[in-house]
Write an enzyme that holds these catalytic residues in place. Sequence first.
Site, short mmCIF file in Angstrom:
data_model
loop_
_atom_site.label_atom_id
_atom_site.label_comp_id
_atom_site.label_asym_id
_atom_site.label_seq_id
_atom_site.Cartn_x
_atom_site.Cartn_y
_atom_site.Cartn_z
N ASP A 28 0.84 -1.20 0.00
CA ASP A 28 0.00 0.00 0.00
C ASP A 28 0.88 1.26 0.00
O ASP A 28 1.70 1.46 0.89
CB ASP A 28 -0.88 -0.07 1.26
CG ASP A 28 -2.05 0.88 1.21
OD1 ASP A 28 -2.09 1.75 0.33
OD2 ASP A 28 -2.92 0.76 2.10
N ASP B 87 -10.63 3.73 -1.26
CA ASP B 87 -11.20 2.70 -0.39
C ASP B 87 -12.72 2.59 -0.54
O ASP B 87 -13.41 3.60 -0.53
CB ASP B 87 -10.90 3.02 1.08
CG ASP B 87 -9.43 2.86 1.40
OD1 ASP B 87 -8.63 2.69 0.46
OD2 ASP B 87 -9.09 2.90 2.59
C1 GLA Z 1 -5.47 2.02 2.86
C2 GLA Z 1 -5.96 0.90 1.95
C3 GLA Z 1 -7.00 0.09 2.71
C4 GLA Z 1 -6.38 -0.48 3.97
C5 GLA Z 1 -5.82 0.66 4.83
C6 GLA Z 1 -5.01 0.15 6.00
O1 GLA Z 1 -6.50 2.91 3.18
O2 GLA Z 1 -6.51 1.42 0.78
O3 GLA Z 1 -7.49 -0.97 1.89
O4 GLA Z 1 -5.36 -1.38 3.62
O5 GLA Z 1 -4.95 1.49 4.07
O6 GLA Z 1 -4.44 1.18 6.74
#
Ligand code: GLA
Length: 504
Positions: free
Chosen positions: A268, A328
Site C-alpha cells: 500500500d 477505499d
Molecule cells: C489504505 C488501503 C485500505 C487499507 C488501509 C489500511 O487505506 O486502501 O485498503 O489497507 O490502508 O491502513
Amino acid sequence: METNHPKWRRNAGGALPLFCILLIPTLGGAQTIAGRWVTVDRVLDNGEKLISILELKQDGNQLTGTVKSESFSMDVHGTATGNQFELFGPRSATRPMITGDLANGELHGMVFGRREFTAKPATAADQIPEVKYIAPPPLHDVPSNGLAKTPPMGWNSWNLFAGKVDDATVRSIADAMVTSGMRDAGYIYVNIDDTWQGVRDANGVLQPNHKFPDMKALADYVHSKGLKLGIYSGPGPRTCAGYPGSYGHEEQDAKTYAAWGIDYLKYDWCSAATIYKNSELQPVYQKMGAALEATGRPIVYSLCEYGMGHVETWGAKVGGNLWRTTGDINDSWQSMIGNVEKQVPTAPYAGPGHWNDPDMLEIGNGHMTDDEYRTHMSLWALVAAPLLAGNDIRNMSEATKAILLNKEVIAVDQDALGKQASPVKNGDMETWVKPLADGSVAVGVVNMGASAAQATVNASDLHLPGAVKSARDVWKHEDVRFTDGKYTAEVPSHGVLMLRVKAE
Ligand code: GLA
C-alpha cells in the site's frame, strides 16, 4: 488520534495518522489556536512514539497551516471562532477534517467527526524524523509468478476489523472459512491487513507486534486448514495506519514473509507519497515485485495505490497479480457502485494472472440491503474482480451466506477466459456483459433507480455466436426462457438480474 481516511491522503495516498496542532502564547499572554502543536498518533511495541505536528497561523479568524507526520503532509485552512476551530484539507473540501476547541492550553477535537485527539504545545524536541531518499531501481520487467490465473478469492481483515485484528481473530476466521463452506467455494486467502507490525530488531528484521505473537505458527495453522495466509505492507516508511513500512527493507521483508510462509502481500502506497513522486510508482512497486520473486516462494503480489499512474498499464510488468483501481470502498451503495464504475477504462488490462481490483467486498457488513449486496457480488463477478470477503465469516446471516457462497456467480468471476465486463446504460438500467470460456456469456442488468422496474436482456446485445439455446437465472438458480430474442423480469431498486446465456 488515529486517522485513516482517503480524504486525508496526499494524491489519494498515505493516510494522515494522528496529528497535532500548535498553540503559542500571543498578545497579552492569551493563548490562541495559532502555534505548533503535537499529538501522539501511535506508540510502538518498543515505546517509540509516532507523532503528528500541526502548525497554524491565524489572521483575524482565518487559520492556515500544515499538518505533518511520517506518513503524511498536508496544507490545511479554516476558521477560529473564540476557542473553537475547524480545519479543512484540500481547498475543495466541503466538510471540515478537524474540529475542536482550545481548553486549558490543549486542543481537543475530532477528525472527520469520528476520532478524538488531544494536541499539546509542541517543544523543539517534537520533530518529524527526516527520511533519506532512496532512489528506486532502473526499470526491468519482473517475470510473471504464474499465480492468480483467476481472480484471487479469500478474506481480508480491514473492512470490518481494521486495527482490531489479532492472532486469535485470524485463527477463528480460518476455522470459519472451513465450517461455513467458504474455503470449499474457493475463498482460500486469509489476509491480515494493516496493524500487525511491531518493530525492527537489531538486524532490521521486522517483528510482528504483540497482537501476533508468532506469525510462522499462525501461517502453519492457516495452512493446516487448507488455506493460505496474506499480509500487508507498503513501500513507504509507514503504512497508512502509521506502522513500520518496508522502505529501505524491501528484500529483507520479502525474505521474512517467505520464512513465515506468507502467500500473499498487499503493498500500500501511503507514506511513500512523502518520498516519491507519482512518476516513480512503477520502479518502487517493481522493487518489491523483484524482492518477492527472489525469495522463490509463490506469493501473490497485490498493488494498492488507488489507481494512480494508470497502474493497469504496468502492474503486471512489476510482478503484480492485481492492483487497486480506486480509493477505499465503504459499506454503502454509492461507494460500491462508484468503485466498480471507475473500473471501466481498465477493462482491457484484466486477464489471467493480472486483475483490476475495485477493492474488497462489503457483503454482510450491514449497511446495504441484500438486493444491493447481490448487485455488489454480481458486479464483482462480471468485472472479474478479486473476491475478498470483508465481513465476519464466523457470524453470517443466511442471506449473506447465500450471496457469498453462490457457486454460479463465483463461476462467472472465476471464469478461465478472464474478461472484464463493461456497462451499457439505458435509463436506470445498466447492463454488463461478460464473455465466458465455454462460449456462453454472463449478463447482469442493474436497476440503478429508486423503484422496481422491468429489466430486459436482448439476445442481440450479447454477441453470441448463434441463437440462445439456454439461459439460467444465477440468483434464482432456475432456467429461464428467451422469447422473441429477449428475456424480461422485474428487478427491485438497486437489485440485479443476472443470467448465464448459452448459444446454439
Ligand atoms: C489504505 C488501503 C485500505 C487499507 C488501509 C489500511 O487505506 O486502501 O485498503 O489497507 O490502508 O491502513
